[in-house]
Design a protein around this motif. Structure first.
Motif, short mmCIF file in Angstrom:
data_model
loop_
_atom_site.label_atom_id
_atom_site.label_comp_id
_atom_site.label_asym_id
_atom_site.label_seq_id
_atom_site.Cartn_x
_atom_site.Cartn_y
_atom_site.Cartn_z
N ILE A 1 20.75 9.32 -33.60
CA ILE A 1 19.30 9.20 -33.79
C ILE A 1 18.60 8.97 -32.46
CG2 ILE A 1 17.46 7.77 -34.78
CD1 ILE A 1 19.44 7.28 -37.16
N VAL A 2 19.08 7.99 -31.70
CA VAL A 2 18.39 7.61 -30.46
C VAL A 2 18.66 8.60 -29.34
CG1 VAL A 2 18.23 5.84 -28.66
CG2 VAL A 2 18.32 5.16 -31.06
N HIS B 1 16.91 13.40 -26.25
CA HIS B 1 17.12 14.82 -25.94
C HIS B 1 16.44 15.78 -26.90
CE1 HIS B 1 19.66 14.15 -22.54
NE2 HIS B 1 20.34 13.25 -23.22
N ARG B 2 15.82 15.23 -27.93
CA ARG B 2 15.06 16.05 -28.89
C ARG B 2 15.87 17.21 -29.45
NH1 ARG B 2 9.93 15.93 -24.99
NH2 ARG B 2 9.47 13.72 -25.21
N ARG B 3 17.10 16.91 -29.83
CA ARG B 3 17.97 17.93 -30.41
C ARG B 3 17.76 18.06 -31.92
NH1 ARG B 3 23.97 17.17 -28.17
NH2 ARG B 3 24.24 19.18 -29.16
N TRP B 4 16.89 17.23 -32.46
CA TRP B 4 16.57 17.32 -33.89
C TRP B 4 15.26 18.08 -34.04
CZ3 TRP B 4 20.70 16.29 -36.41
CH2 TRP B 4 21.59 15.32 -35.93
N PRO B 5 15.01 18.68 -35.19
CA PRO B 5 13.81 19.51 -35.35
C PRO B 5 12.49 18.74 -35.48
CG PRO B 5 15.09 19.49 -37.38
CD PRO B 5 15.90 18.75 -36.36
N VAL B 6 12.54 17.42 -35.47
CA VAL B 6 11.31 16.63 -35.56
C VAL B 6 11.10 15.86 -34.27
CG1 VAL B 6 11.30 16.36 -38.07
CG2 VAL B 6 12.55 14.74 -36.69
N TYR B 7 9.85 15.73 -33.88
CA TYR B 7 9.51 14.97 -32.68
C TYR B 7 9.02 13.60 -33.09
CZ TYR B 7 7.02 13.35 -28.58
OH TYR B 7 6.59 12.59 -27.53
N ILE B 8 9.59 12.58 -32.50
CA ILE B 8 9.17 11.21 -32.76
C ILE B 8 8.59 10.65 -31.47
CG2 ILE B 8 9.91 8.90 -33.43
CD1 ILE B 8 12.24 10.29 -34.93
#
Length: 167
Positions: A93-94, A100-107
């Motif tokens: 998650i972190v 690295h923003r490897r997930w499709p959502v930006y937090i």
């Protein structure tokens, strides 16, 4: 085993994993032995995966082995395996998500702990070689001013990305 003991083992395991990860990151991943896989994480790669992801697979085998051993009547080992797994989820998650923003959502990371963590890891990635990086932890980050000073002492501008803003 009572729930308080289980919670204590879980907590110590997660904290212990951060110390273990720091050592592995600094001395194996940035060492001669592990740089071949980890280098992919310090350079731009195409696609959703990089060689560095092989470390995640290795650590998941360790956790799975501990779960198997723990399920054979060793509840302490089972709780340690759960601690490793919780650490792995937090890392995903972190590190992979926020940093690295490897997930499709930006937090968005507001001021505070998460922002410091993201900044520290970006300073780690300011160095594209095995030597001279700063901030080897994944869930703990030193003061950013100290990390910048440490990085400035050991590198010239040609050695690192400007301001440590590399994703």
């Amino acid at each position: 085993m009572n729930w308080l003991t289980a919670l204590l083992i879980l907590t110590v395991s997660v904290i212990g994993m951060e110390a273990f990860a720091w050592i592995v990151h600094k001395f194996i991943m940035h060492g001669r032995l592990g740089w071949r896989w980890h280098e992919s994480h310090h350079i731009e790669t195409k696609g959703p995966f990089e060689k560095n992801d092989l470390y995640t697979i290795c650590f998941s085998f360790i956790a799975a082995t501990l779960f198997i051993i723990g399920s054979m009547g060793h509840p302490v080992i089972w709780m340690v395996a759960l601690g490793l797994t919780v650490y792995g989820v937090l890392y995903g998650i972190v590190h992979d998500g926020l940093v690295h923003r490897r997930w499709p959502v930006y937090i968005r990371t507001p001021n505070g702990y998460l922002k410091r963590l993201v900044q520290a890891h970006r300073l780690h990635h300011a160095v594209h070689t095995r030597e001279g990086a700063v901030s080897y932890g994944f869930l703990y980050a030193q003061d950013i001013r100290k990390l910048k000073a440490q990085l400035k002492k050991t590198h010239t501008p040609k050695d690192s990305m400007q301001n440590g803003n590399h994703d």
